[in-house]
Design a protein around this motif. Structure first.
Motif, short mmCIF file in Angstrom:
data_model
loop_
_atom_site.label_atom_id
_atom_site.label_comp_id
_atom_site.label_asym_id
_atom_site.label_seq_id
_atom_site.Cartn_x
_atom_site.Cartn_y
_atom_site.Cartn_z
N GLN A 88 -13.59 -7.77 -1.11
CA GLN A 88 -13.70 -6.38 -0.72
C GLN A 88 -12.50 -5.59 -1.24
O GLN A 88 -11.44 -6.15 -1.47
CB GLN A 88 -13.74 -6.27 0.81
N GLU A 89 -12.68 -4.29 -1.37
CA GLU A 89 -11.58 -3.43 -1.79
C GLU A 89 -10.53 -3.36 -0.70
O GLU A 89 -10.81 -3.53 0.48
CB GLU A 89 -12.10 -2.02 -2.08
N ILE A 90 -9.31 -3.07 -1.12
CA ILE A 90 -8.19 -2.93 -0.19
C ILE A 90 -7.85 -1.46 -0.09
O ILE A 90 -7.70 -0.78 -1.11
CB ILE A 90 -6.98 -3.74 -0.68
N ASP A 91 -7.75 -0.95 1.12
CA ASP A 91 -7.35 0.43 1.36
C ASP A 91 -5.89 0.45 1.79
O ASP A 91 -5.47 -0.37 2.61
CB ASP A 91 -8.21 1.07 2.46
N MET A 92 -5.14 1.39 1.23
CA MET A 92 -3.73 1.54 1.58
C MET A 92 -3.53 2.90 2.22
O MET A 92 -3.99 3.91 1.69
CB MET A 92 -2.85 1.41 0.34
N LYS A 93 -2.86 2.91 3.36
CA LYS A 93 -2.54 4.16 4.04
C LYS A 93 -1.04 4.18 4.29
O LYS A 93 -0.46 3.20 4.72
CB LYS A 93 -3.30 4.28 5.35
N VAL A 94 -0.43 5.33 4.00
CA VAL A 94 1.00 5.49 4.20
C VAL A 94 1.21 6.17 5.55
O VAL A 94 0.68 7.24 5.80
CB VAL A 94 1.62 6.32 3.07
N ARG A 95 1.94 5.51 6.41
CA ARG A 95 2.26 6.03 7.74
C ARG A 95 3.75 6.37 7.79
O ARG A 95 4.50 6.09 6.87
CB ARG A 95 1.93 5.00 8.82
N ALA A 96 4.18 6.94 8.89
CA ALA A 96 5.58 7.34 9.05
C ALA A 96 6.52 6.13 9.02
O ALA A 96 7.62 6.22 8.50
CB ALA A 96 5.76 8.10 10.35
N LEU A 97 6.08 5.00 9.54
CA LEU A 97 6.95 3.83 9.61
C LEU A 97 6.58 2.75 8.60
O LEU A 97 6.96 1.59 8.77
CB LEU A 97 6.93 3.25 11.03
N GLY A 98 5.84 3.09 7.57
CA GLY A 98 5.54 2.09 6.55
C GLY A 98 4.11 2.19 6.06
O GLY A 98 3.42 3.19 6.26
N TYR A 99 3.68 1.12 5.43
CA TYR A 99 2.36 1.07 4.82
C TYR A 99 1.42 0.27 5.71
O TYR A 99 1.83 -0.66 6.39
CB TYR A 99 2.42 0.40 3.45
N ARG A 100 0.16 0.65 5.67
CA ARG A 100 -0.89 -0.11 6.35
C ARG A 100 -1.94 -0.46 5.31
O ARG A 100 -2.38 0.39 4.55
CB ARG A 100 -1.55 0.72 7.46
N PHE A 101 -2.34 -1.73 5.28
CA PHE A 101 -3.34 -2.19 4.34
C PHE A 101 -4.55 -2.68 5.12
O PHE A 101 -4.41 -3.37 6.13
CB PHE A 101 -2.78 -3.34 3.49
N TYR A 102 -5.73 -2.32 4.64
CA TYR A 102 -6.97 -2.69 5.30
C TYR A 102 -7.93 -3.28 4.29
O TYR A 102 -8.08 -2.76 3.18
CB TYR A 102 -7.63 -1.48 5.96
N GLN A 103 -8.56 -4.39 4.67
CA GLN A 103 -9.61 -4.98 3.85
C GLN A 103 -10.75 -5.36 4.78
O GLN A 103 -10.57 -6.10 5.73
CB GLN A 103 -9.11 -6.22 3.11
N ASP A 104 -11.91 -4.81 4.47
CA ASP A 104 -13.12 -5.06 5.26
C ASP A 104 -12.91 -4.67 6.73
O ASP A 104 -13.36 -5.34 7.65
CB ASP A 104 -13.51 -6.53 5.15
N GLY A 105 -12.17 -3.59 6.96
CA GLY A 105 -11.95 -3.06 8.30
C GLY A 105 -10.84 -3.73 9.08
O GLY A 105 -10.52 -3.30 10.18
N GLU A 106 -10.24 -4.78 8.55
CA GLU A 106 -9.17 -5.48 9.26
C GLU A 106 -7.82 -5.20 8.59
O GLU A 106 -7.73 -5.11 7.38
CB GLU A 106 -9.42 -6.98 9.28
N ARG A 107 -6.79 -5.08 9.42
CA ARG A 107 -5.46 -4.78 8.91
C ARG A 107 -4.83 -6.02 8.30
O ARG A 107 -4.95 -7.13 8.83
CB ARG A 107 -4.60 -4.26 10.05
#
Length: 166
Positions: free
Chosen positions: A29-48
């Motif tokens: 599955q594709e990996i989604d990256m989100k930038v938050r105030a305290l770092g990065y969050r990575f999600y694949q198939d809905g799980e962090r």
């Protein structure tokens, strides 16, 4: 009685074979990256995903994996330098608040350390962003060009500046 046992055995064998075929046909599955105030969050198939899980998930694409590992080490080092720079800046400020003679040299050193940490944080962002995009482009053969800006900190005799490349 033998026919029933034989029928039950064959039925269970077929069901387990079909179930194992369904489990192995899943594609990455594709990996989604989100930038938050305290770092990065990575999600694949809905799980962090954590950084370690991210590097494990991208093992199939060697170039993306190298970029993500480099970004992981740069991110760790930038966090350490930012903490140390903030502490060095805070010491003279605390001394000034306590009405004693502050040592401003520590604040200057802390400011330089924090700038180096900021530069490493930008490089880590560029590397992890490029690594995740490369991974997603590789596993998704129908993907088109994705927007990938790069941010660089420049320093020369005229001063400091930011360069944004598209």
């Amino acid at each position: 009685m033998k026919n029933q046992i034989l029928f039950t055995f064959c039925f269970l064998l077929i069901v387990s074979f079909v179930h194992s075929q369904d489990a192995t046909t899943s594609s990455p599955q594709e990996i989604d990256m989100k930038v938050r105030a305290l770092g990065y969050r990575f999600y694949q198939d809905g799980e962090r995903l954590t950084w370690n899980e991210l590097t494990d998930a991208t093992n199939s694409v060697e170039e993306a994996n190298k970029l993500i590992q480099r970004a992981k080490s740069q991110n760790t080092l930038s966090n350490i330098l930012a903490f140390a720079g903030g502490a060095l800046i805070g010491i003279p400020l605390g001394q000034k608040a306590a009405d004693s003679d502050p040592t401003w040299e520590l604040a200057y050193i802390g400011g330089g350390t924090a700038l180096i940490g900021f530069h490493l944080a930008l490089r880590a962002f560029n590397n992890v962003n490029k690594g995740v995009d490369d991974y997603n482009l590789t596993i998704n053969s129908t993907a088109q060009y994705k927007f990938q800006p790069e941010i660089k900190v420049l320093a020369n005799s005229n001063g400091f500046g930011l360069a944004i490349g598209f």
